[in-house]
Scaffold this motif. Structure first.
Motif, mmCIF file in Angstrom:
data_model
loop_
_atom_site.group_PDB
_atom_site.id
_atom_site.type_symbol
_atom_site.label_atom_id
_atom_site.label_comp_id
_atom_site.label_asym_id
_atom_site.label_seq_id
_atom_site.Cartn_x
_atom_site.Cartn_y
_atom_site.Cartn_z
ATOM 1 N N GLU A 174 0.810 -1.195 0.036
ATOM 2 C CA GLU A 174 0.156 -0.007 -0.035
ATOM 3 C C GLU A 174 0.913 1.336 0.011
ATOM 4 O O GLU A 174 0.538 2.091 -0.742
ATOM 5 C CB GLU A 174 -1.048 0.280 1.186
ATOM 6 C CG GLU A 174 -2.021 1.024 1.147
ATOM 7 C CD GLU A 174 -2.908 1.364 0.149
ATOM 8 O OE1 GLU A 174 -3.250 2.241 -0.565
ATOM 9 O OE2 GLU A 174 -3.265 0.261 -0.557
ATOM 10 N N LYS A 200 2.245 1.700 -3.458
ATOM 11 C CA LYS A 200 1.295 2.289 -4.403
ATOM 12 C C LYS A 200 1.022 3.762 -4.298
ATOM 13 O O LYS A 200 0.758 4.293 -5.314
ATOM 14 C CB LYS A 200 -0.127 1.425 -4.143
ATOM 15 C CG LYS A 200 -0.028 -0.081 -4.625
ATOM 16 C CD LYS A 200 -1.060 -0.857 -4.419
ATOM 17 C CE LYS A 200 -2.516 -0.119 -4.459
ATOM 18 N NZ LYS A 200 -3.712 -1.239 -4.536
ATOM 19 N N ARG A 201 1.016 3.971 -2.944
ATOM 20 C CA ARG A 201 0.794 5.642 -3.014
ATOM 21 C C ARG A 201 1.918 6.435 -3.138
ATOM 22 O O ARG A 201 1.711 7.427 -3.693
ATOM 23 C CB ARG A 201 0.363 5.869 -1.116
ATOM 24 C CG ARG A 201 -0.904 5.129 -0.976
ATOM 25 C CD ARG A 201 -1.187 5.518 0.621
ATOM 26 N NE ARG A 201 -2.507 4.673 0.881
ATOM 27 C CZ ARG A 201 -3.029 5.174 2.021
ATOM 28 N NH1 ARG A 201 -2.703 5.992 3.012
ATOM 29 N NH2 ARG A 201 -4.294 4.317 2.240
ATOM 30 N N SER A 221 1.969 6.513 -7.018
ATOM 31 C CA SER A 221 0.753 7.436 -7.542
ATOM 32 C C SER A 221 1.073 8.911 -7.284
ATOM 33 O O SER A 221 0.438 9.712 -7.798
ATOM 34 C CB SER A 221 -0.367 7.281 -6.949
ATOM 35 O OG SER A 221 -0.640 7.674 -5.781
ATOM 36 N N ARG A 224 2.051 10.492 -4.270
ATOM 37 C CA ARG A 224 1.997 10.935 -3.167
ATOM 38 C C ARG A 224 3.401 11.120 -2.448
ATOM 39 O O ARG A 224 4.045 9.981 -2.477
ATOM 40 C CB ARG A 224 0.857 10.314 -2.435
ATOM 41 C CG ARG A 224 -0.445 10.577 -2.929
ATOM 42 C CD ARG A 224 -1.562 9.906 -2.217
ATOM 43 N NE ARG A 224 -1.683 10.160 -0.765
ATOM 44 C CZ ARG A 224 -2.315 9.494 0.212
ATOM 45 N NH1 ARG A 224 -3.319 8.427 -0.134
ATOM 46 N NH2 ARG A 224 -2.327 10.087 1.482
ATOM 47 N N ILE A 228 3.872 8.391 4.683
ATOM 48 C CA ILE A 228 3.879 7.490 3.778
ATOM 49 C C ILE A 228 5.278 6.870 3.505
ATOM 50 O O ILE A 228 5.630 5.696 3.667
ATOM 51 C CB ILE A 228 3.426 7.569 2.267
ATOM 52 C CG1 ILE A 228 1.791 8.001 2.396
ATOM 53 C CG2 ILE A 228 3.592 6.446 1.514
ATOM 54 C CD1 ILE A 228 1.252 8.617 1.287
#
Length: 113
Positions: free
Chosen positions: A80, A83-84, A87, A89, A94
């Motif tokens: 996760e 992925k963030r 993308s 972010r 994160i």
């Protein structure tokens, strides 16, 4: 040593990484690697005459199994976080989560005994 390394490999977890993070253009490579893992495990079991990996090392087998309860959620969190970040972010939380999952998975995968 080879049996221990193979026993730590988890095709279900690697499938999760592949399905969530790997571009479809690399799907054939991922499938080939999974096939090689299965073939190698089969060859080791045939060579040793065992039905399972680490069949004669019950303590190590149990230790690896117990760690999965801690490592599997970290793998999901790592996917996760990746992925963030991919993308676009860039929040520090994160990045820190990714760093923490890397450390946690590495610590959990260490050898025992």
């Amino acid at each position: 040593l080879i049996e221990m390394v193979l026993a730590k490999a988890d095709p279900i977890v690697s499938d999760w990484y592949v399905n969530e993070l790997v571009p479809v253009t690399y799907a054939a490579l991922a499938a080939s690697l999974h096939s090689e893992l299965k073939r190698t495990i089969s060859a080791i079991k045939t060579t040793t005459g065992h039905k399972t990996l680490l069949e004669t090392e019950k303590g190590l087998q149990q230790s690896i199994h117990q760690r999965e309860a801690y490592i599997d959620p970290l793998n999901l969190m790592q996917v996760e976080a990746l992925k963030r970040l991919r993308s676009g972010r860039k929040e520090m939380a994160i990045q820190q989560a990714l760093y923490n999952t890397i450390q946690g998975i590495a610590a959990g995968m260490q050898n025992t005994g």
